[in-house]
Motif scaffolding. Sequence first.
Motif, PDB file in Angstrom:
ATOM      1  N   GLU A  14      -0.815  -9.638  -9.252  1.00  0.00           N
ATOM      2  CA  GLU A  14      -1.579  -8.407  -9.325  1.00  0.00           C
ATOM      3  C   GLU A  14      -1.014  -7.384  -8.353  1.00  0.00           C
ATOM      4  N   GLY A  15      -0.943  -6.174  -8.820  1.00  0.00           N
ATOM      5  CA  GLY A  15      -0.470  -5.096  -7.971  1.00  0.00           C
ATOM      6  C   GLY A  15      -1.245  -3.833  -8.249  1.00  0.00           C
ATOM      7  N   CYS A  16      -1.060  -2.858  -7.375  1.00  0.00           N
ATOM      8  CA  CYS A  16      -1.664  -1.551  -7.622  1.00  0.00           C
ATOM      9  C   CYS A  16      -0.680  -0.471  -7.180  1.00  0.00           C
ATOM     10  N   VAL A  17      -0.543   0.514  -8.029  1.00  0.00           N
ATOM     11  CA  VAL A  17       0.293   1.673  -7.717  1.00  0.00           C
ATOM     12  C   VAL A  17      -0.631   2.738  -7.144  1.00  0.00           C
ATOM     13  N   ILE A  18      -0.296   3.210  -5.961  1.00  0.00           N
ATOM     14  CA  ILE A  18      -1.089   4.244  -5.297  1.00  0.00           C
ATOM     15  C   ILE A  18      -0.245   5.505  -5.223  1.00  0.00           C
TER      16      ILE A  18
ATOM     17  N   VAL B 243       3.276  10.916  -2.153  1.00  0.00           N
ATOM     18  CA  VAL B 243       3.663   9.542  -1.820  1.00  0.00           C
ATOM     19  C   VAL B 243       3.294   8.627  -2.979  1.00  0.00           C
ATOM     20  N   ARG B 244       4.204   7.687  -3.288  1.00  0.00           N
ATOM     21  CA  ARG B 244       3.918   6.685  -4.303  1.00  0.00           C
ATOM     22  C   ARG B 244       4.403   5.331  -3.804  1.00  0.00           C
ATOM     23  N   ILE B 245       3.470   4.389  -3.709  1.00  0.00           N
ATOM     24  CA  ILE B 245       3.803   3.022  -3.332  1.00  0.00           C
ATOM     25  C   ILE B 245       3.139   2.071  -4.326  1.00  0.00           C
TER      26      ILE B 245
ATOM     27  N   ARG C 220      -8.624  -5.552  -4.736  1.00  0.00           N
ATOM     28  CA  ARG C 220      -9.004  -4.433  -5.619  1.00  0.00           C
ATOM     29  C   ARG C 220      -9.933  -3.431  -4.943  1.00  0.00           C
ATOM     30  N   SER C 221     -10.901  -3.917  -4.186  1.00  0.00           N
ATOM     31  CA  SER C 221     -11.923  -3.019  -3.641  1.00  0.00           C
ATOM     32  C   SER C 221     -11.561  -2.439  -2.287  1.00  0.00           C
ATOM     33  N   GLY C 222     -10.647  -3.061  -1.568  1.00  0.00           N
ATOM     34  CA  GLY C 222     -10.309  -2.580  -0.234  1.00  0.00           C
ATOM     35  C   GLY C 222      -8.873  -2.109  -0.105  1.00  0.00           C
ATOM     36  N   PHE C 223      -7.948  -3.007  -0.371  1.00  0.00           N
ATOM     37  CA  PHE C 223      -6.539  -2.708  -0.165  1.00  0.00           C
ATOM     38  C   PHE C 223      -6.020  -1.643  -1.121  1.00  0.00           C
ATOM     39  N   CYS C 224      -6.567  -1.594  -2.314  1.00  0.00           N
ATOM     40  CA  CYS C 224      -6.088  -0.643  -3.319  1.00  0.00           C
ATOM     41  C   CYS C 224      -6.992   0.580  -3.441  1.00  0.00           C
ATOM     42  N   GLN C 225      -7.806   0.820  -2.448  1.00  0.00           N
ATOM     43  CA  GLN C 225      -8.699   1.981  -2.468  1.00  0.00           C
ATOM     44  C   GLN C 225      -8.575   2.749  -1.151  1.00  0.00           C
TER      45      GLN C 225
ATOM     46  N   PHE D 148      -3.934  -0.156 -11.574  1.00  0.00           N
ATOM     47  CA  PHE D 148      -3.681  -1.589 -11.424  1.00  0.00           C
ATOM     48  C   PHE D 148      -2.647  -2.030 -12.443  1.00  0.00           C
ATOM     49  N   VAL D 149      -1.702  -2.860 -11.969  1.00  0.00           N
ATOM     50  CA  VAL D 149      -0.597  -3.330 -12.804  1.00  0.00           C
ATOM     51  C   VAL D 149      -0.425  -4.832 -12.615  1.00  0.00           C
TER      52      VAL D 149
END
Length: 118
Positions: free
Chosen positions: A20-24, A33-35, A48-53, A65-66
């Motif tokens: 699981e990953g997330c593009v921010i 910025v894109r990571i 999902r609720s903390g690291f990707c927000q 989410f990817v």
Amino acid sequence: MRALMGLLGLLGLAGEVLAEGCVIHSQDERIEVRICQQNRNIPAELFRSGFCQPQLKDQQVEVTFVEACPSGAFGVCRNAQVSNMPYRQDIHYYGVASDARYLQPACEQTSQGTWSAE
């Protein structure tokens, strides 16, 4: 047989967490910025609720989410440790490749990760 099916189900869930990953993508008036954060061992809900927000003041933030981080990163901090926690993730950086001069030392020294130029 029921126990085996249960175990296979748990292994399948563990595989999902690791895949699981997330593009921010964030931007303000001056900078974009894109990571992508690829989860290694962070509990799925926390990821999902903390690291990707991220809460970034005065910035427009979009999270997608990817299953896996997309190609095209100029560098990746692999196995980066989240400060003061036992969690690990891979952080893929996109955009301005010259930022590696700041990101690589932070990856290796602060996050105890391994930097790789892509």
